[in-house]
Enzyme design. Structure first.
Site, short mmCIF file in Angstrom:
data_model
loop_
_atom_site.label_atom_id
_atom_site.label_comp_id
_atom_site.label_asym_id
_atom_site.label_seq_id
_atom_site.Cartn_x
_atom_site.Cartn_y
_atom_site.Cartn_z
N GLU A 39 29.79 46.51 33.34
CA GLU A 39 29.32 45.68 32.23
C GLU A 39 29.48 46.41 30.91
OE1 GLU A 39 25.32 44.09 32.79
OE2 GLU A 39 25.56 44.34 34.96
N LYS A 68 23.22 52.25 36.62
CA LYS A 68 23.23 52.31 35.16
C LYS A 68 24.02 53.55 34.75
CE LYS A 68 20.30 49.03 33.55
NZ LYS A 68 20.63 48.10 32.45
N LYS A 108 21.51 36.56 31.71
CA LYS A 108 20.08 36.87 31.72
C LYS A 108 19.35 35.68 31.10
CE LYS A 108 20.31 41.92 31.53
NZ LYS A 108 21.74 42.21 31.68
N ASP A 159 28.14 40.82 29.13
CA ASP A 159 26.69 40.63 29.23
C ASP A 159 26.17 40.34 27.82
OD1 ASP A 159 23.95 40.84 29.40
OD2 ASP A 159 23.91 42.77 30.39
N ASP A 169 26.68 49.31 34.80
CA ASP A 169 26.24 48.73 33.52
C ASP A 169 26.13 49.85 32.49
OD1 ASP A 169 25.20 47.29 31.45
OD2 ASP A 169 23.32 46.76 32.43
#
Length: 320
Positions: free
Chosen positions: A190, A133, A235, A213, A161
């Site tokens: 992302e 992250k 997701k 995303d 991400d």
């Protein structure tokens, strides 16, 4: 003869879980269990705070309404994404559509001290893919950490991400600290910037591939082959029914994009279903499911190899 149960649950989270500047103390959700004769199917409905359009309470109302309709013989699905996903999973298990085979590999989510991470990742068996992250700290620090990991482990590939955290300037500050020779081993980043146009420009200027995303859930998004775009991260809890997930995977694959099935911090039951969906729809692509360690317990179906305690169905609060 149709019958159904609905359960409500709450799992304590580890202290350090923060979503969109909110500390997530518990993960709250619902299960639906459908029966038709001897057959049974389960689904999880767990809207993700800060990301889902619907609240847990709204999802509960929609789920109970849908279950009562299903018991009367109706076959439609609810509109709310988390409820549509959970209901469609239960139906897919009930009818045998969702295969049992699962991909329990997970790209490990890297947190903590970079030196410790190097040791842990170096010992990873097989294909070395990990997730980091970025955007939570200074962009320069993120760039230095990513560069350190890629430099220390020559066969490591990273998925990054940013959750749209960066301005174009911040994104460039990040890239400045990643050696151009290592950038090809960033599988994708992302949503680096707040707008899609800024993210596209970042990919063109830096040679770092990006992935969509959040964009997938915006009304004006269309699947296109674009320079610098390598993947889409799906997701399902935020997407909707299994059919909608399948449509998105197929659209991505038709353009040569990688489709990655990813967790919205579901419970162990939901994660095991996502592992089955990944094996079914995206075989050969490592799913992004390494979130169970953020919780203090499992429920109903354990994740293979997890040491967390697992609650049985009779320990859950039954609503129906």
């Amino acid at each position: 003869m149709r019958s159904a149960q609905v359960y409500r649950w709450q799992i304590p989270m580890d202290a350090g879980v923060v979503l969109r500047d909110r500390r997530l103390k518990t993960r709250d959700g619902l299960y639906v269990c459908l029966r038709d004769g001897e057959r049974e199917g389960w689904g999880e409905i767990s809207p993700l705070p800060g990301f889902s359009q619907e609240t847990w309470e709204e999802a509960q109302t929609a789920l109970l309404t849908w279950v009562n309709d299903w018991l009367q013989g109706n076959e439609g699905l609810p509109e709310m994404p988390s409820v549509a996903f959970g209901a469609s999973c239960a139906l897919a298990e009930l009818t045998g559509v969702l295969p049992e085979a699962a991909d329990y590999r997970a790209a490990p989510l890297c947190t903590g001290d970079p030196d410790d991470l190097v040791l842990r990742l170096a010992d990873m068996p097989g294909e070395k893919i990990a997730k980091v992250k970025v955007g939570l700290y200074e962009a320069v620090r993120d760039g230095m950490v990513v560069n350190l990991l890629l430099e220390a482990i020559p066969d490591l590939h990273l998925r990054l991400d940013a959750n749209r955290a960066w301005t174009p300037l911040k994104a460039q500050q990040f890239a400045k600290y990643v050696n151009p020779d290592y950038r090809a081993r960033i599988a994708f980043l992302e949503e680096p910037c707040k707008t899609r146009d800024d993210s596209r420009a970042f990919a063109r200027e830096t040679g770092i591939a990006i992935a969509w995303d959040e964009s997938l859930r915006e009304a004006d998004f269309t699947f296109e082959a674009e320079e610098g775009v390598r993947a889409v991260v799906i997701k399902p809890t935020l997407t909707g029914s299994l059919d909608k997930v399948r449509e998105q995977v197929a659209a991505a694959h038709a353009l040569g994009l990688t489709a990655v099935i990813s967790s919205s911090i579901e419970s162990s039951l939901g994660l095991t279903q996502l592992a089955r969906i990944a094996a079914w729809l995206t075989p050969g692509t490592l799913p992004g499911l390494d979130t169970l360690h953020l919780m203090q317990a499992q429920q109903v179906r354990p994740w293979p190899g997890s040491a967390l305690p697992c609650l049985k169905r009779d320990e859950l609060e039954r609503l129906l």
